[in-house]
Design a protein around this motif. Structure first.
Motif, mmCIF file in Angstrom:
data_model
loop_
_atom_site.group_PDB
_atom_site.id
_atom_site.type_symbol
_atom_site.label_atom_id
_atom_site.label_comp_id
_atom_site.label_asym_id
_atom_site.label_seq_id
_atom_site.Cartn_x
_atom_site.Cartn_y
_atom_site.Cartn_z
ATOM 1 N N GLU A 51 0.818 -1.213 0.000
ATOM 2 C CA GLU A 51 0.000 0.000 0.000
ATOM 3 C C GLU A 51 0.851 1.262 0.000
ATOM 4 O O GLU A 51 0.588 2.202 -0.757
ATOM 5 C CB GLU A 51 -0.934 -0.011 1.206
ATOM 6 C CG GLU A 51 -1.966 1.107 1.170
ATOM 7 C CD GLU A 51 -2.986 0.993 2.291
ATOM 8 O OE1 GLU A 51 -3.424 2.046 2.799
ATOM 9 O OE2 GLU A 51 -3.329 -0.149 2.667
ATOM 10 N N GLU A 52 1.878 1.301 0.820
ATOM 11 C CA GLU A 52 2.717 2.496 0.887
ATOM 12 C C GLU A 52 3.512 2.688 -0.393
ATOM 13 O O GLU A 52 3.696 3.814 -0.870
ATOM 14 C CB GLU A 52 3.662 2.424 2.097
ATOM 15 C CG GLU A 52 2.954 2.478 3.433
ATOM 16 C CD GLU A 52 2.060 3.703 3.569
ATOM 17 O OE1 GLU A 52 2.513 4.810 3.226
ATOM 18 O OE2 GLU A 52 0.895 3.536 4.010
ATOM 19 N N LYS A 109 1.215 4.069 -3.069
ATOM 20 C CA LYS A 109 0.911 5.492 -2.843
ATOM 21 C C LYS A 109 1.941 6.407 -3.497
ATOM 22 O O LYS A 109 1.607 7.489 -3.979
ATOM 23 C CB LYS A 109 0.845 5.789 -1.345
ATOM 24 C CG LYS A 109 -0.416 5.309 -0.659
ATOM 25 C CD LYS A 109 -0.358 5.664 0.830
ATOM 26 C CE LYS A 109 -1.564 5.162 1.573
ATOM 27 N NZ LYS A 109 -1.467 5.463 3.034
ATOM 28 N N ALA A 133 -5.456 3.636 -2.998
ATOM 29 C CA ALA A 133 -4.374 2.666 -2.798
ATOM 30 C C ALA A 133 -4.859 1.492 -1.951
ATOM 31 O O ALA A 133 -4.591 0.326 -2.268
ATOM 32 C CB ALA A 133 -3.178 3.341 -2.135
ATOM 33 N N ARG A 134 -5.589 1.797 -0.890
ATOM 34 C CA ARG A 134 -6.115 0.744 -0.019
ATOM 35 C C ARG A 134 -7.073 -0.168 -0.788
ATOM 36 O O ARG A 134 -7.005 -1.406 -0.679
ATOM 37 C CB ARG A 134 -6.817 1.382 1.177
ATOM 38 C CG ARG A 134 -7.334 0.374 2.200
ATOM 39 C CD ARG A 134 -7.726 1.056 3.511
ATOM 40 N NE ARG A 134 -8.791 2.044 3.321
ATOM 41 C CZ ARG A 134 -8.617 3.361 3.392
ATOM 42 N NH1 ARG A 134 -7.416 3.877 3.634
ATOM 43 N NH2 ARG A 134 -9.632 4.190 3.231
ATOM 44 N N ILE A 178 -5.133 -2.403 -3.419
ATOM 45 C CA ILE A 178 -4.439 -3.532 -2.789
ATOM 46 C C ILE A 178 -5.439 -4.628 -2.422
ATOM 47 O O ILE A 178 -5.219 -5.819 -2.698
ATOM 48 C CB ILE A 178 -3.675 -3.059 -1.534
ATOM 49 C CG1 ILE A 178 -2.497 -2.154 -1.932
ATOM 50 C CG2 ILE A 178 -3.194 -4.254 -0.717
ATOM 51 C CD1 ILE A 178 -1.415 -2.830 -2.744
#
Length: 226
Positions: free
Chosen positions: A69-70, A73, A86-87, A90
């Protein structure tokens, strides 16, 4: 609006827009799915800039999950609502791998069961990736359909249902993109470009812009650009 007028409208739009397709850049159904999810409350141009960086690095569910996720982003942080997107992406990639062998499903029900995918997104995928006769009603189509009186309705679903019933069969496959592109570049929200519109004489909008209004708006655009 009668059937003959509807036929003429789509005939002219098809002539004016000979290659009606999405402006989201993609090479696979999965890339299109990611791009459409990212495009909510964002411009196609902005999405294309982000995916031009993302897709060479990660353009499969496995590769995007590997980013995390990071990591994802970092590629999409220029896009509105990127943390939520993004969340969802994923989570969507996990479902695609767990339930669909990593492939984009080809039914509306299965698509809408994916995190971050609503009816409009599902219809775009079905139409553009899989050549199904669906119409995804976005803000452009909702405006054009109501303004021209092609299909009036208070909700996007009502407009979608009316278009499904009334669009001439020979234009149904491309109707979605014809109406979006017409709304994006000609039948724009604030000051529609009625004097140069190919369907102005068929459109039933009572407040068409005049030559003078159009000329003044073009001057303003020129001033802003410079």
């Amino acid at each position: 609006m009668n059937a003959e007028k509807r036929r003429l409208i789509f005939e002219r739009l098809a002539a004016a827009i000979p290659e009606p397709t999405t402006e989201l850049k993609h090479s696979t159904p999965f890339e299109l799915l990611i791009a459409v999810v990212l495009s909510a409350q964002a411009t196609d141009k902005g999405v294309n800039k982000a995916t031009a960086r993302l897709f060479p690095v990660a353009n499969t569910p496995e590769a995007i999950l590997a980013l995390g996720e990071e990591g994802l982003k970092e590629y999409i942080k220029t896009i509105n609502l990127y943390p939520t997107k993004a969340r969802n992406i994923i989570a969507m990639c996990r479902v695609l791998l767990e339930k669909h062998n990593g492939q984009v499903p080809q039914t509306r029900e299965e698509l809408m069961a994916l995190p971050g995918v609503g009816r409009k997104t599902a219809n775009v995928i079905l139409n553009t990736a899989f050549d199904q006769h669906t119409i995804a009603v976005d803000t452009h189509i909702f405006r054009v359909a109501n303004r021209t009186r092609l299909a009036t309705g208070k909700t996007v679903l009502e407009v979608e249902r009316k278009l499904e019933r009334t669009v001439p069969r020979q234009y149904f496959k491309n109707a979605h993109h014809l109406l979006i592109l017409h709304g994006r570049y000609t039948c724009v929200a604030r000051k529609p470009k009625c004097p140069i519109c190919p369907i102005a004489d068929l459109c039933e909008y009572p407040d068409k812009t005049s030559e003078e209004t159009f000329a003044n708006s073009q001057k303003m655009v020129g001033t802003i650009k410079h």
